[in-house]
Write a protein that holds these residues in place. Structure first.
Motif, PDB file in Angstrom:
ATOM      1  N   LEU A 105       0.822  -1.208   0.000  1.00 20.40           N
ATOM      2  CA  LEU A 105       0.000   0.000   0.000  1.00 20.40           C
ATOM      3  C   LEU A 105       0.859   1.263   0.000  1.00 20.40           C
ATOM      4  O   LEU A 105       0.500   2.272  -0.612  1.00 20.40           O
ATOM      5  CB  LEU A 105      -0.940   0.007   1.207  1.00 20.40           C
ATOM      6  CG  LEU A 105      -2.109  -0.985   1.158  1.00 20.40           C
ATOM      7  CD1 LEU A 105      -2.847  -0.993   2.497  1.00 20.40           C
ATOM      8  CD2 LEU A 105      -3.072  -0.639   0.023  1.00 20.40           C
ATOM      9  N   THR A 106       1.993   1.209   0.687  1.00 24.44           N
ATOM     10  CA  THR A 106       2.894   2.360   0.726  1.00 24.44           C
ATOM     11  C   THR A 106       3.401   2.706  -0.671  1.00 24.44           C
ATOM     12  O   THR A 106       3.522   3.888  -1.023  1.00 24.44           O
ATOM     13  CB  THR A 106       4.085   2.072   1.667  1.00 24.44           C
ATOM     14  OG1 THR A 106       3.596   1.836   2.991  1.00 24.44           O
ATOM     15  CG2 THR A 106       5.046   3.243   1.699  1.00 24.44           C
ATOM     16  N   ASP A 107       3.675   1.694  -1.481  1.00 27.25           N
ATOM     17  CA  ASP A 107       4.132   1.926  -2.851  1.00 27.25           C
ATOM     18  C   ASP A 107       2.961   2.178  -3.805  1.00 27.25           C
ATOM     19  O   ASP A 107       3.116   2.875  -4.811  1.00 27.25           O
ATOM     20  CB  ASP A 107       4.939   0.713  -3.346  1.00 27.25           C
ATOM     21  CG  ASP A 107       6.262   0.554  -2.608  1.00 27.25           C
ATOM     22  OD1 ASP A 107       6.771   1.574  -2.104  1.00 27.25           O
ATOM     23  OD2 ASP A 107       6.774  -0.570  -2.541  1.00 27.25           O
ATOM     24  N   PHE A 108       1.829   1.598  -3.486  1.00 27.40           N
ATOM     25  CA  PHE A 108       0.645   1.723  -4.346  1.00 27.40           C
ATOM     26  C   PHE A 108       0.085   3.141  -4.349  1.00 27.40           C
ATOM     27  O   PHE A 108      -0.265   3.695  -5.404  1.00 27.40           O
ATOM     28  CB  PHE A 108      -0.430   0.734  -3.873  1.00 27.40           C
ATOM     29  CG  PHE A 108      -1.791   0.944  -4.476  1.00 27.40           C
ATOM     30  CD1 PHE A 108      -2.110   0.423  -5.723  1.00 27.40           C
ATOM     31  CD2 PHE A 108      -2.770   1.671  -3.795  1.00 27.40           C
ATOM     32  CE1 PHE A 108      -3.378   0.613  -6.274  1.00 27.40           C
ATOM     33  CE2 PHE A 108      -4.031   1.866  -4.333  1.00 27.40           C
ATOM     34  CZ  PHE A 108      -4.332   1.336  -5.578  1.00 27.40           C
ATOM     35  N   LEU A 109       0.003   3.740  -3.166  1.00 27.41           N
ATOM     36  CA  LEU A 109      -0.716   5.000  -3.025  1.00 27.41           C
ATOM     37  C   LEU A 109      -0.180   6.135  -3.901  1.00 27.41           C
ATOM     38  O   LEU A 109      -0.967   6.772  -4.616  1.00 27.41           O
ATOM     39  CB  LEU A 109      -0.751   5.431  -1.557  1.00 27.41           C
ATOM     40  CG  LEU A 109      -1.575   6.691  -1.267  1.00 27.41           C
ATOM     41  CD1 LEU A 109      -3.034   6.501  -1.662  1.00 27.41           C
ATOM     42  CD2 LEU A 109      -1.464   7.084   0.199  1.00 27.41           C
ATOM     43  N   PRO A 110       1.117   6.442  -3.892  1.00 26.63           N
ATOM     44  CA  PRO A 110       1.580   7.564  -4.722  1.00 26.63           C
ATOM     45  C   PRO A 110       1.333   7.354  -6.214  1.00 26.63           C
ATOM     46  O   PRO A 110       1.037   8.306  -6.939  1.00 26.63           O
ATOM     47  CB  PRO A 110       3.077   7.666  -4.403  1.00 26.63           C
ATOM     48  CG  PRO A 110       3.442   6.379  -3.775  1.00 26.63           C
ATOM     49  CD  PRO A 110       2.222   5.883  -3.087  1.00 26.63           C
ATOM     50  N   LYS A 111       1.439   6.113  -6.687  1.00 29.37           N
ATOM     51  CA  LYS A 111       1.156   5.837  -8.098  1.00 29.37           C
ATOM     52  C   LYS A 111      -0.326   6.072  -8.399  1.00 29.37           C
ATOM     53  O   LYS A 111      -0.677   6.638  -9.441  1.00 29.37           O
ATOM     54  CB  LYS A 111       1.536   4.391  -8.450  1.00 29.37           C
ATOM     55  CG  LYS A 111       3.024   4.101  -8.402  1.00 29.37           C
ATOM     56  CD  LYS A 111       3.310   2.688  -8.872  1.00 29.37           C
ATOM     57  CE  LYS A 111       4.804   2.397  -8.860  1.00 29.37           C
ATOM     58  NZ  LYS A 111       5.103   1.037  -9.380  1.00 29.37           N
ATOM     59  N   TYR A 112      -1.152   5.608  -7.495  1.00 32.97           N
ATOM     60  CA  TYR A 112      -2.605   5.754  -7.690  1.00 32.97           C
ATOM     61  C   TYR A 112      -3.000   7.232  -7.679  1.00 32.97           C
ATOM     62  O   TYR A 112      -3.758   7.693  -8.538  1.00 32.97           O
ATOM     63  CB  TYR A 112      -3.331   4.997  -6.586  1.00 32.97           C
ATOM     64  CG  TYR A 112      -4.816   4.818  -6.815  1.00 32.97           C
ATOM     65  CD1 TYR A 112      -5.290   3.944  -7.790  1.00 32.97           C
ATOM     66  CD2 TYR A 112      -5.748   5.503  -6.034  1.00 32.97           C
ATOM     67  CE1 TYR A 112      -6.650   3.764  -7.989  1.00 32.97           C
ATOM     68  CE2 TYR A 112      -7.107   5.320  -6.228  1.00 32.97           C
ATOM     69  CZ  TYR A 112      -7.552   4.449  -7.200  1.00 32.97           C
ATOM     70  OH  TYR A 112      -8.904   4.274  -7.390  1.00 32.97           O
ATOM     71  N   LEU A 113      -2.459   7.966  -6.724  1.00 36.39           N
ATOM     72  CA  LEU A 113      -2.799   9.388  -6.612  1.00 36.39           C
ATOM     73  C   LEU A 113      -2.283  10.183  -7.809  1.00 36.39           C
ATOM     74  O   LEU A 113      -2.912  11.169  -8.219  1.00 36.39           O
ATOM     75  CB  LEU A 113      -2.226   9.966  -5.318  1.00 36.39           C
ATOM     76  CG  LEU A 113      -2.788   9.400  -4.012  1.00 36.39           C
ATOM     77  CD1 LEU A 113      -2.211  10.156  -2.820  1.00 36.39           C
ATOM     78  CD2 LEU A 113      -4.318   9.454  -3.983  1.00 36.39           C
ATOM     79  N   SER A 114      -1.152   9.766  -8.369  1.00 35.54           N
ATOM     80  CA  SER A 114      -0.607  10.489  -9.517  1.00 35.54           C
ATOM     81  C   SER A 114      -1.543  10.434 -10.711  1.00 35.54           C
ATOM     82  O   SER A 114      -1.509  11.307 -11.582  1.00 35.54           O
ATOM     83  CB  SER A 114       0.759   9.907  -9.905  1.00 35.54           C
ATOM     84  OG  SER A 114       0.620   8.618 -10.480  1.00 35.54           O
TER      85      SER A 114
END
Length: 238
Positions: A105-114
């Motif tokens: 989730l820590t790696d997922f979130l910034p990609k998703y938000l971008s």
């Protein structure tokens, strides 16, 4: 003399009828032009909406193209991203996020938000649902396994949302972006109301056997502003 007077009354009447016919013809042409204009506007609204969905899907697919196999992710045409490995997500019957899932989730979130926080999607997204789904197995808390699993799925969805809100990629957002996400993000528990089959199709719709392993999942589901778009289109044809 009397005949001449009679004819003089009918000539203006004929002229009046001609004028009325011209006016009626002009109104008909104007109305048809207006209908055609509104039809084009309506078609453009639906075209823009469909293109936005396709673009959003393609950008999500591009953002996570190297992660689908690694994280057991699945992206569907309804703009939902599914985490499909139940052993990675939570301990059996628990709502605590595993350390492995926290790392994902820590790696997922910034990609998703971008992707979702791009300005072009500001008025295209109505909600982003973090959905917890369980299998059909009873937990044994009460006599109603559906309600037991509802609480479990709600706790899982809420814990995922709470974890995401604690991340730097959320905390360091611009205030307007954070406000937008707080408006969009919801945590939803669906118990085993939307189980899936072996092909990840909703078993209620496919009428296939429930696959309990695949039904235990977490989804990030984007709900578009389709209702607003439809209302706008209908308003244009009223």
């Amino acid at each position: 003399m009397s005949g001449t007077k009679k004819d003089s009354h009918w000539i203006p009447l004929a002229d009046l009828m001609t004028v009325l016919m011209v006016i009626f013809l002009f109104m008909s042409i104007s109305y048809m032009a207006l209908v055609e204009k509104r039809q084009k506007e309506q078609n453009q609204i639906f075209k823009d909406y469909e293109e936005s969905k396709i673009t959003l899907y393609n950008e999500l697919n591009e953002a996570f193209k190297n992660d689908f196999a690694k994280w057991d992710l699945k992206l569907d045409n309804d703009l939902s991203i599914k985490f499909t490995n139940p052993q990675v997500l939570f301990p059996t019957g628990k709502s605590d996020i595993t350390p492995h899932f926290q790392s994902i989730l820590t790696d997922f979130l910034p990609k998703y938000l971008s992707v979702v926080l791009q300005e072009k999607y500001k008025n295209k997204i109505a909600e982003i649902r973090i959905e917890g789904h369980t299998d059909t197995k009873p937990i044994g808390l009460t006599n109603d396994p559906y309600i037991d699993n509802m609480k479990l799925s709600q706790d899982r969805g809420r814990n995922v949302l709470a974890f995401l809100r604690s991340q730097k990629s959320f905390l360091y957002l611009h205030p307007t972006e954070k406000e937008r996400l707080q408006y969009w993000l919801t945590a939803n528990g669906l118990s085993y109301g939307r189980t899936v089959d072996k092909d990840y199709k909703l078993s209620f719709e496919s009428k296939q056997a429930v696959n309990n392993d695949k039904s235990r999942r977490v989804e990030f589901r984007i709900v578009t502003t389709s209702e607003t778009i439809i209302k706008e289109a209908l308003k244009n044809i009223e």
